[in-house]
Design an enzyme around this catalytic site. Structure first.
Site, PDB file in Angstrom:
ATOM      1  N   GLU A  55       0.829  -1.206   0.000  1.00  0.00           N
ATOM      2  CA  GLU A  55       0.000   0.000   0.000  1.00  0.00           C
ATOM      3  C   GLU A  55       0.863   1.257   0.000  1.00  0.00           C
ATOM      4  O   GLU A  55       0.463   2.298  -0.536  1.00  0.00           O
ATOM      5  CB  GLU A  55      -0.958  -0.024   1.189  1.00  0.00           C
ATOM      6  N   GLN A  77      -7.480  -2.092  -0.793  1.00  0.00           N
ATOM      7  CA  GLN A  77      -8.490  -3.162  -0.883  1.00  0.00           C
ATOM      8  C   GLN A  77      -9.506  -3.116   0.272  1.00  0.00           C
ATOM      9  O   GLN A  77     -10.695  -3.359   0.059  1.00  0.00           O
ATOM     10  CB  GLN A  77      -7.803  -4.516  -0.972  1.00  0.00           C
ATOM     11  N   ALA A  79     -10.077  -0.602   4.014  1.00  0.00           N
ATOM     12  CA  ALA A  79      -9.528   0.506   4.796  1.00  0.00           C
ATOM     13  C   ALA A  79      -8.590  -0.004   5.887  1.00  0.00           C
ATOM     14  O   ALA A  79      -7.654   0.681   6.285  1.00  0.00           O
ATOM     15  CB  ALA A  79     -10.658   1.329   5.421  1.00  0.00           C
ATOM     16  N   ASP A  80      -8.816  -1.224   6.344  1.00  0.00           N
ATOM     17  CA  ASP A  80      -7.952  -1.832   7.352  1.00  0.00           C
ATOM     18  C   ASP A  80      -6.519  -1.997   6.855  1.00  0.00           C
ATOM     19  O   ASP A  80      -5.607  -2.216   7.660  1.00  0.00           O
ATOM     20  CB  ASP A  80      -8.493  -3.205   7.726  1.00  0.00           C
ATOM     21  N   HIS A 124     -11.343  -6.463   8.429  1.00  0.00           N
ATOM     22  CA  HIS A 124     -12.158  -6.094   7.270  1.00  0.00           C
ATOM     23  C   HIS A 124     -13.350  -5.251   7.694  1.00  0.00           C
ATOM     24  O   HIS A 124     -14.384  -5.250   7.033  1.00  0.00           O
ATOM     25  CB  HIS A 124     -12.685  -7.330   6.531  1.00  0.00           C
TER      26      HIS A 124
HETATM   27  C1  TPP Z   1      -1.769  -5.254   3.987  1.00  0.00           C
HETATM   28  C2  TPP Z   1      -2.804  -6.038   3.244  1.00  0.00           C
HETATM   29  N1  TPP Z   1      -3.159  -5.674   2.013  1.00  0.00           N
HETATM   30  C3  TPP Z   1      -4.114  -6.360   1.332  1.00  0.00           C
HETATM   31  C4  TPP Z   1      -4.738  -7.438   1.898  1.00  0.00           C
HETATM   32  C5  TPP Z   1      -5.863  -8.179   1.147  1.00  0.00           C
HETATM   33  N2  TPP Z   1      -5.436  -9.505   0.754  1.00  0.00           N
HETATM   34  C6  TPP Z   1      -5.736 -10.600   1.478  1.00  0.00           C
HETATM   35  S1  TPP Z   1      -5.092 -12.013   0.854  1.00  0.00           S
HETATM   36  C7  TPP Z   1      -4.402 -11.175  -0.441  1.00  0.00           C
HETATM   37  C8  TPP Z   1      -3.573 -11.928  -1.455  1.00  0.00           C
HETATM   38  C9  TPP Z   1      -2.349 -12.529  -0.831  1.00  0.00           C
HETATM   39  O1  TPP Z   1      -1.675 -13.340  -1.759  1.00  0.00           O
HETATM   40  P1  TPP Z   1      -0.434 -14.230  -1.337  1.00  0.00           P
HETATM   41  O2  TPP Z   1       0.439 -13.461  -0.417  1.00  0.00           O
HETATM   42  O3  TPP Z   1       0.195 -14.740  -2.565  1.00  0.00           O
HETATM   43  O4  TPP Z   1      -1.025 -15.419  -0.480  1.00  0.00           O
HETATM   44  P2  TPP Z   1      -2.021 -16.585  -0.939  1.00  0.00           P
HETATM   45  O5  TPP Z   1      -3.403 -16.078  -0.716  1.00  0.00           O
HETATM   46  O6  TPP Z   1      -1.741 -16.884  -2.348  1.00  0.00           O
HETATM   47  O7  TPP Z   1      -1.747 -17.722  -0.042  1.00  0.00           O
HETATM   48  C10 TPP Z   1      -4.712  -9.825  -0.375  1.00  0.00           C
HETATM   49  C11 TPP Z   1      -4.296  -8.804  -1.356  1.00  0.00           C
HETATM   50  C12 TPP Z   1      -4.337  -7.784   3.208  1.00  0.00           C
HETATM   51  N3  TPP Z   1      -4.878  -8.828   3.864  1.00  0.00           N
HETATM   52  N4  TPP Z   1      -3.373  -7.086   3.853  1.00  0.00           N
END
Ligand code: TPP
Ligand code: TPP
Ligand code: MG
Ligand code: MG
Lengths: 332, 409, 332, 409
Positions: A55, A77, A79-80, A124
């Site tokens: 971010e 994605q 606000a958290d 979330h």
């Molecule tokens: C700081 C942050 N930004 C965005 C998210 C939203 N988010 C949750 S899972 C995810 C994808 C993560 O992908 P990866 O690290 O490859 O793990 P996988 O789900 O493939 O195991 C995102 C963008 C989050 N949880 N935390």
């Protein structure tokens, strides 16, 4: 509201080549809430693209682009997850115009789904608006209807300064009045669900009176506007409900006029109570309306605890809690 | 055997003699000039080595020297003048701070070659994202000393009208982005700016600047990562001057061989360069700027140098490093080395040098006097308090209007 | 105050092997404000050490250590640089006990110099307390004297939960009463400059009445306690000055008792006004004391602008501004 | 030529056939076992290669196989059972979510070998800092299914009393740190925990876990950097399952050759490993855990695998990748591969496999029934609302007492 937001971005992408949209999963896929669905296909990958999950990089890149005169509209994605970008937003974007004496500016929009009511647990569901309203140089906007969402987002993209654009995710698909079954009606059944095509603007800094009333003023924004409506019905008081829409700058005139009339005020927000935006509202209102007040100003807010998962409806300000507050101020 | 933590230490502390025996100084001219489309996997020797052009006798040698064989005596004298002017400004401003004429100052002594040499390779419209120790970029961009000093004195000649700390300049027309006091943040902004250049196809590039200590910041990573993903026209500069206030560079480099080597992990080609060698700076900067401009993507340059002065006027380095460590620095002084080269080329002399120093000092003092006539920081309220509210937003919102009224303006 | 803070860390390093101290320049050198000078020499490098310039790493490492039962006391070089660590503090440290239902806890102290008055410009002058008081799970402490500083820091290190410990840098070397020449007297000339040796504790959550008075209550903390004292002298009103010391949890009892007596209240802080902690204080006070109030509650605070460099004394709340506010509430 | 931005793309989108021709699968057994004190500079082949033990015929081959030659049939059957149990739990819980019995679920299908194989190499007192997709660590730590499901149903058997999302477990006694929903943050916490282990000399280690997408986060860098500086006993795991929700792994890896190669830039040795090969997982985990425990410092392992299922119950992957991409994944399925190996060793049979699957399913269903008897998420207010206030702090401060009273408790 999703279609309204998408339409706002679509309009601006089409009419201003300096507008660009990016964030996690916003490109090919169109965002986990689908707010940008189809925009890459219609405007190309150079205008709408996916970013790595960082971010700070998202906002940092946007600051660099905005400083050159582009108008990035980026999505966080949830606000958290804005906190890794908190430094870039509060220390960089917010101050660039001022610290460079206008040599560089930062016309940047940071969109993010905010608030609870979706059983999202503590990561979330948060409502971080007060962490931005304390920052000089930012504007902070939160719509409560599709109609406003589109007009406010277009205004935010056209604004010459950085705007934090909070999207109450609980009402993405329809107004939510706090029903613990979790049900809500679709926007199509709501008058403000109708969204004009093309370009229109709702100016930042103007509140809207959602319901006229004589006995007590309710200040609310986002999802809580609808929950407050339900509460007012439940309490059976003649309340005036003001939807702030823009928290910074704040439309104090509209608020003052109302409270000087009613003499009573209840502030409602989902965010934790202590240090929330409600405190700011109450401080301003009591100063502006002191001699008109007939009862203490009170707040209905999220409890000062992490947002729980299973106890969602005990945490989320309910129509019943708001109604109790309304009755309480009416007693005094 | 169980795990024990490591704590990096500098080779010498105040009670010890300077010791740079750990620093390998390869001979000048020993590294090749890679193609402009160099890939990270082919950059290892450049990233762990040290590009040097000037040898100990002051001669320009090797393939990098060939790449700048077109430089005339005038070009090099200009570089020398840039560095001398920088040094004169730094000395005068340090004194001004000691006299209370400005609140704070910070020198770049020993690092003059880097910004001076780099800036001269840029075009109008390119943008640096500097740290507080890159005033060299302003000098070599011919930024008016009046503006520079006006800001230091926070008087009416201050282009930023007192808003910023003395050293936090902003000069858009001179390719100098508004400096932030927060370390690291601007490195990724440079990437964003470069992305905008590519998206608009305007042929311009961006240059990020960061200190060795600040490479630890999260946004160093944000920058390298986004540069690695989108491949914008950006030159990412790391000024490794061995210290971050009192903290030894080892605490930021950890087990990485060099800062340049860290970039290779991101697939970004990188070079480590003798930052005290003006010719090496010019040669590598020219190469890197051309590479970026032609669309071959990002490149990182670690400028290997030494912070000869204190961190700032708030700092006393004798508390944490040997007093005479700067003298022991194996890469010498950039001014002396370029001077020696010019003399070796028959383009300069001791006498001309003394004369140039005097001329430059006169010029700097003259400007200083003019600027000081408009007031210095010791004057109370040099600038209208209402300036506080101007430019927080494009337009003054109601709550700021109320506050300005409350203030009495 | 510097010696007092150092003594607090020294005492705790000596009496509890789980206490450790780290941050930028805090090890060999002893910190840019010298708060940790000598601690590495006396307690060893494993207990007191330098870190890379990455505030998120500093706090992130500390969270990991604290979760295992250590008690890290880390320094952020200036409060202005805490934002890269904001995610680790607010989303991780603050919630670890709650979200793990007590399996893991986070007894962690984050010290940081805060506030203005030193011509530090926008990146060495900010007062971010309100950005922490909104976060459930944190405690927020700010001393105004050496005596309190030591007792509060020992209490913070011994606290089972994460504590944000703000150190008003303007009064590191002596109480500052807002004199625009920038002069202040040394702590040795102030009664609360005397700091007992060894271990003592000032409990978190207890305010202190610095000056008794009948006409108006002044709520202040940090440097502003001293500036408020000067203002009260200047205004010649019989004000009661309460030094909050702990913003979260807040000692509402002491405040309520005072305001119910005086009927008037002025809140003072250096942080920008909108969304500052003053709003929270006013909201609480008017709710708790509504029927006793004789005048609107008002705030004297930093203007809603980036902290300027040259216009420092126009920005910093001055005794004159506070005195004007005192006179204003007395008029009503 | 002017600069143009690059945008990484997956090899195939929904309207195209799966295409993994870009993935080089080296033969099993081709990479050496390095010494425990491996340095980053000697790890390049391991970081850009792929450690594999099981060949296409299901035989364990090469030096890594030799390192785990002591594993008995029982050991391997235990591994198979762990994976089968994981898969059964995932399937049942996915169904439970579809039935509204829990609010959210997320499978690890295809990635079972990684956590199952790793966890079995840890000791009591070691600590994992997992992401939401490492429920395998709980399974292989013999975490009671009652607790796991209790949390999913947020009923009275939930060890976290409804505070957290279903999948955000915390199980200190099972070496499983409380999961945060914020990506990246816990990677550096793992480093801090490992530092505490070293400072206390307790002989324990920490393991960080992160997804390929989340390596982009600032705290991935914070973690690698602090590990590189202090050299604590930590194993840093990257689970590269090719996707981050809808985002192709290329957007996180950029121009880096591999995630493992990125660690080399920090001077941290790294290996890339076939994450669908249970034997490779066990062999490399054992090596890495031993390395950390013996004080040779951090190591990073990139587990190369494929997220066969949707990201979560909120996701529909057919919107962004070919429907049958999982079937085309060149490294196969971890359960099938271990099964084939056991059969090839004469330690297993198709019939025993079918029977084991049935037994495990019965067991999982039995626990599920018991747990569901205590209520599922569809029950309103399964847990006291006053739980909201318990544990915000060690003691309830006055303002929370007032709020709890206001709530009626
Ligand atoms: C700081 C942050 N930004 C965005 C998210 C939203 N988010 C949750 S899972 C995810 C994808 C993560 O992908 P990866 O690290 O490859 O793990 P996988 O789900 O493939 O195991 C995102 C963008 C989050 N949880 N935390
Ligand atoms: C985010 C942040 N943390 C801490 C500081 C305080 N600080 C200012 S300069 C400095 C040292 C920087 O060292 P380096 O990056 O090596 O640059 P140099 O001063 O050597 O040019 C520190 C820690 C800061 N400005 N920003
Ligand atoms: Mg440095
Ligand atoms: Mg992934």
């Amino acid at each position: 509201m999703i279609e309204a937001l998408r339409s706002a971005m679509d309009v601006k992408l089409a009419d201003d080549p300096s507008v660009i949209v990016f964030g996690e999963d916003v490109g090919y896929f169109g965002g986990v809430f689908r707010c940008t669905a189809g925009l890459q296909a219609s405007h190309g990958e150079e205008r709408v693209f996916d970013t790595p999950i960082n971010e700070s990089a998202i906002v940092g890149m946007a600051v660099g682009m905005a400083a050159q005169g582009m108008r990035p509209c980026v999505e966080i994605q949830f606000a958290d997850y804005v906190f890794p970008a908190y430094d870039q937003i509060t220390q960089e974007a917010a101050r660039l115009r001022h610290r460079s004496n206008g040599q560089f500016t930062c016309p940047l929009v940071v969109r993010m789904p905010t608030g609870g009511g979706i059983f999202g647990g503590q990561t979330h569901s948060q409502s971080p608006e007060a962490l931005f309203t304390h920052v000089a140089g930012l504007k902070v906007v939160i719509p409560s209807t599709p109609h406003d969402a589109k007009g406010l987002l277009i205004a935010a993209i056209e604004d010459p300064d950085p705007v934090i654009f909070l999207e109450p995710k609980r009402i993405y698909n329809g107004p939510f009045r706090g029903d613990h079954s979790g049900k809500s009606t679709p926007w199509s059944a709501h008058p403000a669900g109708e969204v004009p095509e093309g370009h229109y603007v709702i100016p930042l800094g103007q509140a809207e009176v959602r319901r006229g009333g004589a006995d007590v003023t309710v200040l609310a924004y986002g999802t809580m506007v609808h929950v407050a409506e339900a509460a007012v019905a439940e309490a059976g008081v003649d309340a005036e409900i003001i939807d702030l829409r823009s928290l910074l700058p704040l439309d104090l005139d509209t608020i003052r006029t109302s409270v000087q009339k009613t003499g009573r005020c209840v502030v409602v927000h989902e965010a934790t109570r202590t240090g929330g935006f409600g405190g700011e509202l109450i401080a301003e209102v009591q100063e502006a309306c002191f001699w008109h007040l007939r009862a203490p100003l009170i707040r209905v807010a999220g409890w000062d605890a992490p947002y729980p998962h299973a106890q969602e409806w005990d945490y989320f300000p309910s129509p019943a809690r708001i109604a109790r507050a309304l009755c309480k101020v009416m007693e005094d | 055997m169980t795990a024990k933590l490591a704590f990096p230490h500098p080779p010498a502390r105040p009670d010890q003699p300077p010791d740079f025996s750990n620093i390998v100084v390869p001979p000048a001219g020993s590294l090749p000039v890679p193609p402009l489309d160099l890939e990270a996997r082919d950059a290892r020797a450049l990233a762990v080595g040290l590009v040097r052009v000037l040898d100990d006798a002051g001669r320009a040698v090797g393939p990098w020297a060939d790449g700048i064989a077109d430089l005339t005596g005038d070009d090099l004298r200009l570089g020398l003048r840039d560095m001398l002017r920088m040094r004169a400004v730094d000395r005068r401003m340090l004194n001004a701070q000691r006299q209370g004429k400005t609140s704070f100052y910070l020198q770049c002594t020993g690092e003059e070659a880097i910004g001076c040499g780099f800036q001269r390779q840029l075009e109008q419209g390119d943008m640096n994202f500097p740290t507080y120790r890159q005033q060299t970029l302003l000098i070599a961009a011919d930024y008016p000393l009046e503006a520079l000093m006006g800001q230091l004195y926070s008087n009416e000649m201050d282009p930023l009208q007192g808003r910023q700390l003395p050293i936090m300049h902003s000069a858009r027309d001179y390719g100098f982005f508004s400096i932030s006091g927060n370390l690291g943040t601007q490195y990724v902004q440079a990437v964003g700016w470069a992305m905008a250049c590519a998206l608009r196809g305007n042929g311009k590039i961006a240059a990020g600047w960061i200190g060795d200590g600040a490479t630890a910041s999260g946004d160093f990573h944000s920058a390298l990562l986004s540069a690695s993903v989108y491949l914008p026209p950006v030159v990412l500069n790391v000024v490794n001057n061995q210290w971050a206030i009192s903290t030894y560079t080892g605490v930021a480099v950890g087990k990485s061989e060099t800062y340049a080597a860290r970039a290779l992990g991101y697939g970004i080609p990188a070079l480590r360069v003798d930052g005290n060698d003006y010719l090496a700076v010019v040669a590598v900067s020219r190469w890197a700027v051309a590479r970026a401009r032609l669309g071959h993507g990002p490149v990182l340059i670690e400028w290997f140098t030494y912070r000869a002065a204190a961190h700032s006027t708030s700092d006393d380095p004798t508390a944490y490093r040997p007093k005479d460590e700067a003298l022991a620095w194996p890469l010498g002084d950039p001014v002396q080395r370029l001077k020696a080269h010019l003399i070796a080329r028959g383009e300069w002399s001791e006498a001309r040098h003394v004369q140039a120093e005097a001329e430059i000092l006169d010029e700097v003092i003259a400007v200083q006097k003019t600027v000081e006539a408009h007031g210095t920081f010791v004057d109370p309220k040099p600038i209208s308090p209402a300036e506080i509210f101007r430019g927080v937003y494009a337009d003054l919102p109601p709550h700021l209007r109320r506050q300005r009224q409350e203030m009495g303006y």
